[in-house]
Design a protein around this motif. Structure first.
Motif, PDB file in Angstrom:
ATOM      1  N   HIS A  14      27.618  37.935  40.884  1.00  0.00           N
ATOM      2  CA  HIS A  14      28.240  36.613  41.009  1.00  0.00           C
ATOM      3  C   HIS A  14      29.696  36.747  41.450  1.00  0.00           C
ATOM      4  N   ALA A  15      30.110  35.838  42.347  1.00  0.00           N
ATOM      5  CA  ALA A  15      31.506  35.817  42.804  1.00  0.00           C
ATOM      6  C   ALA A  15      32.437  35.531  41.619  1.00  0.00           C
ATOM      7  N   PRO A  16      33.714  35.937  41.678  1.00  0.00           N
ATOM      8  CA  PRO A  16      34.341  36.607  42.829  1.00  0.00           C
ATOM      9  C   PRO A  16      34.230  38.128  42.795  1.00  0.00           C
ATOM     10  N   ASN A  17      34.077  38.725  41.586  1.00  0.00           N
ATOM     11  CA  ASN A  17      34.145  40.181  41.488  1.00  0.00           C
ATOM     12  C   ASN A  17      32.925  40.826  40.854  1.00  0.00           C
ATOM     13  N   GLY A  18      31.948  40.022  40.441  1.00  0.00           N
ATOM     14  CA  GLY A  18      30.766  40.581  39.812  1.00  0.00           C
ATOM     15  C   GLY A  18      31.013  40.984  38.364  1.00  0.00           C
ATOM     16  N   PHE A  19      29.942  41.365  37.674  1.00  0.00           N
ATOM     17  CA  PHE A  19      30.017  41.724  36.258  1.00  0.00           C
ATOM     18  C   PHE A  19      29.701  43.211  36.085  1.00  0.00           C
ATOM     19  N   TYR A  20      30.695  43.958  35.702  1.00  0.00           N
ATOM     20  CA  TYR A  20      30.589  45.409  35.584  1.00  0.00           C
ATOM     21  C   TYR A  20      29.738  45.799  34.385  1.00  0.00           C
ATOM     22  N   ASP A  21      28.802  46.701  34.616  1.00  0.00           N
ATOM     23  CA  ASP A  21      27.955  47.258  33.557  1.00  0.00           C
ATOM     24  C   ASP A  21      28.273  48.742  33.479  1.00  0.00           C
TER      25      ASP A  21
ATOM     26  N   THR B  55      28.248  56.084  42.129  1.00  0.00           N
ATOM     27  CA  THR B  55      29.557  56.715  42.337  1.00  0.00           C
ATOM     28  C   THR B  55      30.643  55.644  42.379  1.00  0.00           C
ATOM     29  N   PRO B  56      31.893  55.995  42.056  1.00  0.00           N
ATOM     30  CA  PRO B  56      32.989  55.025  42.083  1.00  0.00           C
ATOM     31  C   PRO B  56      33.132  54.358  43.451  1.00  0.00           C
ATOM     32  N   LYS B  57      33.475  53.076  43.436  1.00  0.00           N
ATOM     33  CA  LYS B  57      33.645  52.308  44.673  1.00  0.00           C
ATOM     34  C   LYS B  57      35.074  51.773  44.760  1.00  0.00           C
ATOM     35  N   ASP B  58      35.385  51.205  45.918  1.00  0.00           N
ATOM     36  CA  ASP B  58      36.744  50.721  46.157  1.00  0.00           C
ATOM     37  C   ASP B  58      37.096  49.502  45.311  1.00  0.00           C
ATOM     38  N   ASP B  59      36.098  48.712  44.962  1.00  0.00           N
ATOM     39  CA  ASP B  59      36.350  47.512  44.161  1.00  0.00           C
ATOM     40  C   ASP B  59      35.140  47.238  43.291  1.00  0.00           C
ATOM     41  N   ASN B  60      35.311  46.339  42.327  1.00  0.00           N
ATOM     42  CA  ASN B  60      34.263  46.087  41.340  1.00  0.00           C
ATOM     43  C   ASN B  60      33.005  45.504  41.971  1.00  0.00           C
ATOM     44  N   MET B  61      33.169  44.568  42.937  1.00  0.00           N
ATOM     45  CA  MET B  61      31.994  43.959  43.549  1.00  0.00           C
ATOM     46  C   MET B  61      31.159  44.998  44.287  1.00  0.00           C
TER      47      MET B  61
END
Length: 480
Positions: free
Chosen positions: A330-337, A345-351
């Motif tokens: 879900h916008a704007p950044n998603g829900f981190y689990d 692997t790690p990504k540039d942003d949460n989304m």
């Protein structure tokens, strides 16, 4: 910043001019405050949907969605307050200056120019008229409403005949539009599935199907979620609709039907699913068994529950249809689990991380179906519920580098779907495609079955018939 944000300039001019004609400062302040609310609402609509205030914005003005929105968009809510107060202060000063320095006739001319500048097709005034068209759509007899759209010989529920075909699994992915499939580091599993199975890349999003509940209503009934009446919570007072839905067809054919979702209160999706004859399965059925998450469940747990439901239904000697809605993207950044950090692997942003997590969970779910031989007699359908909302985020920037569209991914054969992957399909086509792909024989008819002209632009048809569609949905309701 979207070009449409420039609409704030003529709106600010109109606000200043109107306020300048009041002598008392308290009336000036009141007028400025009220009109600034509208200005800020326009900017909010542009931020979330990329367009002006429309029926979608109107529907989401209900108390429940506002409270949920404040929970998700905390920073944006604070920014709205700051912008509102800043505009009120600035416009109050400008109104006093205009009153002293500008001749009344000049002010009127400026206001007229400002009004003319926003009076164009699909502009802010046009979109406000759309809200009027939809909410003011009259309630008629259901038969008359059908006739208005030339939906002759429509199958009523007491005439419905259906015969079972294959099992069905429908997966609606929250905001997971086609652009995500361009990123090999984020969607390796869906990209592989796209190569393995049938993929329709041309599915535009249409009015009345551009948010979660509306998308679900559309793919269940084949009719966009445009509903007459002045409620910002359409259908909440209804317990049934006369429209034929997938739930009706499947029930008539002897299917078990369940809908797995994070939480039934999310965007009113639970009530709408029950209205359409589906049994809702959510965190409320598994209290304390999964981690607490926004809206009830993380996507990982939604798919885990989906597997349990499939195992349960597969033991019965009757076909099943399972519907699934994800939510973590879900916008704007998603829900981190945090549990997904062990496989993603790690990504540039949460989304990006959340999107990669969803891709992994979808891949694992389809793999589970394959390894257990379930796909031998089961057809799955995967599609986004709508385009990603918002603007100004890294994700939106990447998605906007090309035309933004939805898609359909399925293991159904094109010859059964009666569509080739190079053809444009629409959200209102989905119930027909779902039944065709599963080889379910039925006399049910949907709106798309009446739009048979070759290469017809069904998105344009919906735009041109919003009021008639709103009347159809309103007239179909059985109110509690």
């Amino acid at each position: 910043m979207p070009l449409s944000t420039l609409i704030v300039l003529p709106l600010l001019i109109i606000t200043v001019v109107v306020a300048s004609f009041f002598k008392r400062k308290k009336w000036q302040l009141l007028v400025i405050s009220l009109l600034t609310v509208f200005v800020v609402m326009e900017l909010t609509s542009i931020y979330f949907s990329g367009g002006f205030i429309d029926y979608q914005f109107y529907v989401n003005l209900n108390i429940n969605d506002i409270i949920q929105g404040l929970f998700i968009f905390k920073l944006q809510a604070l920014l709205v307050i700051v912008v509102f107060l800043g505009f009120v202060f600035l416009l109050f000063k400008l109104a006093s200056l205009f009153k002293r320095k500008c001749h009344p006739l000049l002010r009127l001319v400026l206001a007229m120019i400002a009004i003319i500048s926003i009076s164009y097709h699909n502009g802010p005034l046009s979109r406000l008229y759309e809200i009027y068209q939809v909410t003011n759509a009259p309630r008629e007899s259901f038969e008359q409403a059908l006739q208005t759209l030339n939906m002759t010989d429509y199958t009523n529920k007491n005439q419905l005949i259906s015969h079972k075909g294959k099992n069905i699994i429908v997966i609606s992915l929250e905001s997971f539009e086609q652009g995500f499939l361009d990123f090999a580091d984020i969607t390796p599993h869906l990209r592989q599935l796209r190569q393995t199975y049938t993929f329709f890349p041309n599915m535009p999003m249409s009015v009345g199907s551009s948010w979660t509940t509306a998308s679900m209503y559309t793919y269940m009934t084949g009719v966009p979620f445009l509903i007459g009446g002045y409620s910002t919570s359409p259908l909440m007072k209804s317990n049934q609709t006369q429209l034929i839905s997938l739930g009706d067809v499947l029930k008539q054919a002897g299917y078990q039907t369940r809908y797995v979702m994070a939480g039934p209160n999310f965007a009113g999706i639970g009530h709408t699913a029950e209205l359409l004859g589906l049994k809702v399965i959510s965190e409320k059925n598994y209290i304390g068994q999964y981690p607490n998450a926004p809206f009830g469940l993380y996507d990982k747990d939604i798919f885990d529950i989906a597997k349990k439901q499939i195992n349960d239904m597969n033991e019965a000697n009757q076909p099943f249809a399972l519907f699934i809605s994800t939510v973590s993207t879900h916008a704007p950044n998603g829900f981190y689990d945090e549990r997904m950090a062990s496989v993603i692997t790690p990504k540039d942003d949460n989304m990006s991380f959340v999107a990669a997590s969803l891709d992994y969970n979808v891949g694992q779910f389809i793999q589970y179906l394959e390894h257990n031989g379930l796909l031998e007699d089961t057809v799955f359908y995967i599609f986004p519920d709508h385009l990603m909302m918002g603007s100004g985020t890294p994700t939106i920037h990447r998605l906007s580098e090309k035309e933004r569209q939805l898609y359909l991914l399925t293991n159904a054969k094109p010859e059964n779907l009666h569509k080739s992957p190079d053809q444009t399909i629409y959200q209102i086509d989905l119930p027909r495609l779902i039944l065709n792909g599963a080889q379910i024989k039925s006399n049910a008819k949907f709106l798309t079955d009446y739009l048979t002209q070759t290469d017809m632009d069904k998105k344009q048809f919906i735009e041109q018939n919003k009021s008639k569609i709103a009347t159809l949905n309103h007239s179909a309701e059985y109110v509690k």
